[in-house]
Design an enzyme around this catalytic site. Sequence first.
Site, mmCIF file in Angstrom:
data_model
loop_
_atom_site.group_PDB
_atom_site.id
_atom_site.type_symbol
_atom_site.label_atom_id
_atom_site.label_comp_id
_atom_site.label_asym_id
_atom_site.label_seq_id
_atom_site.Cartn_x
_atom_site.Cartn_y
_atom_site.Cartn_z
ATOM 1 N N ASP A 1 -9.483 -58.969 107.494
ATOM 2 C CA ASP A 1 -9.233 -57.321 107.921
ATOM 3 C C ASP A 1 -10.336 -56.544 107.066
ATOM 4 O OD1 ASP A 1 -8.879 -54.734 108.229
ATOM 5 O OD2 ASP A 1 -6.838 -54.735 108.443
ATOM 6 N N ARG B 1 -6.773 -41.203 95.664
ATOM 7 C CA ARG B 1 -7.645 -41.901 96.001
ATOM 8 C C ARG B 1 -8.648 -41.349 96.444
ATOM 9 N NH1 ARG B 1 -6.822 -45.859 101.513
ATOM 10 N NH2 ARG B 1 -7.023 -43.663 102.368
ATOM 11 N N TYR C 1 -13.480 -45.690 112.240
ATOM 12 C CA TYR C 1 -13.244 -44.576 111.748
ATOM 13 C C TYR C 1 -13.525 -43.996 110.167
ATOM 14 C CZ TYR C 1 -8.617 -46.069 111.473
ATOM 15 O OH TYR C 1 -7.130 -46.822 111.276
ATOM 16 N N LYS C 2 -13.418 -45.129 109.520
ATOM 17 C CA LYS C 2 -13.631 -44.894 108.099
ATOM 18 C C LYS C 2 -14.762 -44.622 107.676
ATOM 19 C CE LYS C 2 -9.067 -47.354 107.348
ATOM 20 N NZ LYS C 2 -8.289 -46.119 106.888
ATOM 21 N N PHE D 1 -2.610 -54.328 104.161
ATOM 22 C CA PHE D 1 -2.211 -53.102 104.733
ATOM 23 C C PHE D 1 -1.016 -53.360 105.465
ATOM 24 C CE2 PHE D 1 -2.564 -49.383 107.987
ATOM 25 C CZ PHE D 1 -2.664 -48.453 106.940
#
Length: 397
Positions: free
Chosen positions: A184, A356, A209-210, A113
């Site tokens: 990560d 996605r 939060y995902k 990321f």
Amino acid sequence: MTDFSATKSMFDLPEGLVYLDGNSLGPLPRAASDRMAKVMQEEWGKLLISGWNKAGWMAQPMRTGDRIARLIGAEPGHVVIGDTLSIKVYQALAAALDMRPDRRVILSDSGNFPSDLYMAEGLVAALDGGLELRVVAPEAVESALTDEVAVMMLTQVDYRTGRMHDMARLTEKAHETGALALWDLAHSAGAVPVDLSGARVDFAVGCTYKFLNGGPGAPAFIYVAPRHADTARPALSGWLGHAAPFAFEPAYRPGTGIERMRVGTPPVLALAALEAALDIWDRVDMADLRARAITLAERFIAAIEPACPMLTLASPRDPAQRGSQVSFHFEHGFEAMQACIARGVVGDFRAPDIMRFGITPLYLDEADIDRAAQVIRQVMQDRLWDDPAFRIRDKVT
């Protein structure tokens, strides 16, 4: 067996919407609003400052960290919540570099990321000690592990394609060369089974939060392996990482174990929402979740590919090498995604051309997958994306 019909009923989703973007922001747990209201009215409202002791606010980061530890295969007492993911990346990377002072290379890959790479770049510049961030192709990581590498810093699941690194194998290879392994878990926690302890990972970080559904801006977590917990040096020597915060000593003295990785004041209201989400996760077996996610993803791919030859699968074909998302390449991917969203199927777009879709069994079932596939087929076959209104880009894509 996990009852996924029961978990689906615990989320507040708009009627008629198929939400395939939980890999970017999870939906609202029904219990979160009441939980936050209780904390605001009964704890903050009535206890005021005494809530730090009487309501257990100060212990929240460790207590909540232990609940996440179960989902990522971490030892109890070695995960703490707080701050943002970028801060946790910085902390973990700085601590790992400090443990390998004779080595100068941070090894990462082009599938990482970008924010993680930005934090590494900033740390390299701040330390100004001849450090190098070396970025290679994902498939070249193993061969790039040499005795120059201090830290291997990777995201387990590629945020664009869902390609998944073999955490255990690469961690073992890193250790064979004397490097430390930092992972990560932003697209792993709550998506795929993770075994940090079994893989002997040194450091790990992740957001909530995902897939964990903690809410927008929910705090991040950091893991430090037990063998490093009392020696890892916290680069961000925050007040709450001090051994005795309320002694107000003029000099920093790190706390014991994972507590030293605390930095700022616990976000009490955000943690209340996260705790409501974790109440749902307490009902979930990660092996069940993974099996269910693969079933739904395979159904999704099988429904899309034959009818939409203009879409090219960007995710690995083998589900064992794929996280809990399905991505497609399409030249007009942004516009096509806006057309899908306008028809009640929410995914997202990642530059330059990726559509996605998150596959999240906690609140998705076969009917949702079939409905989504129907809408996507219609958008693609009828070129419904070719509308000027769908070319307008907001700040968040």
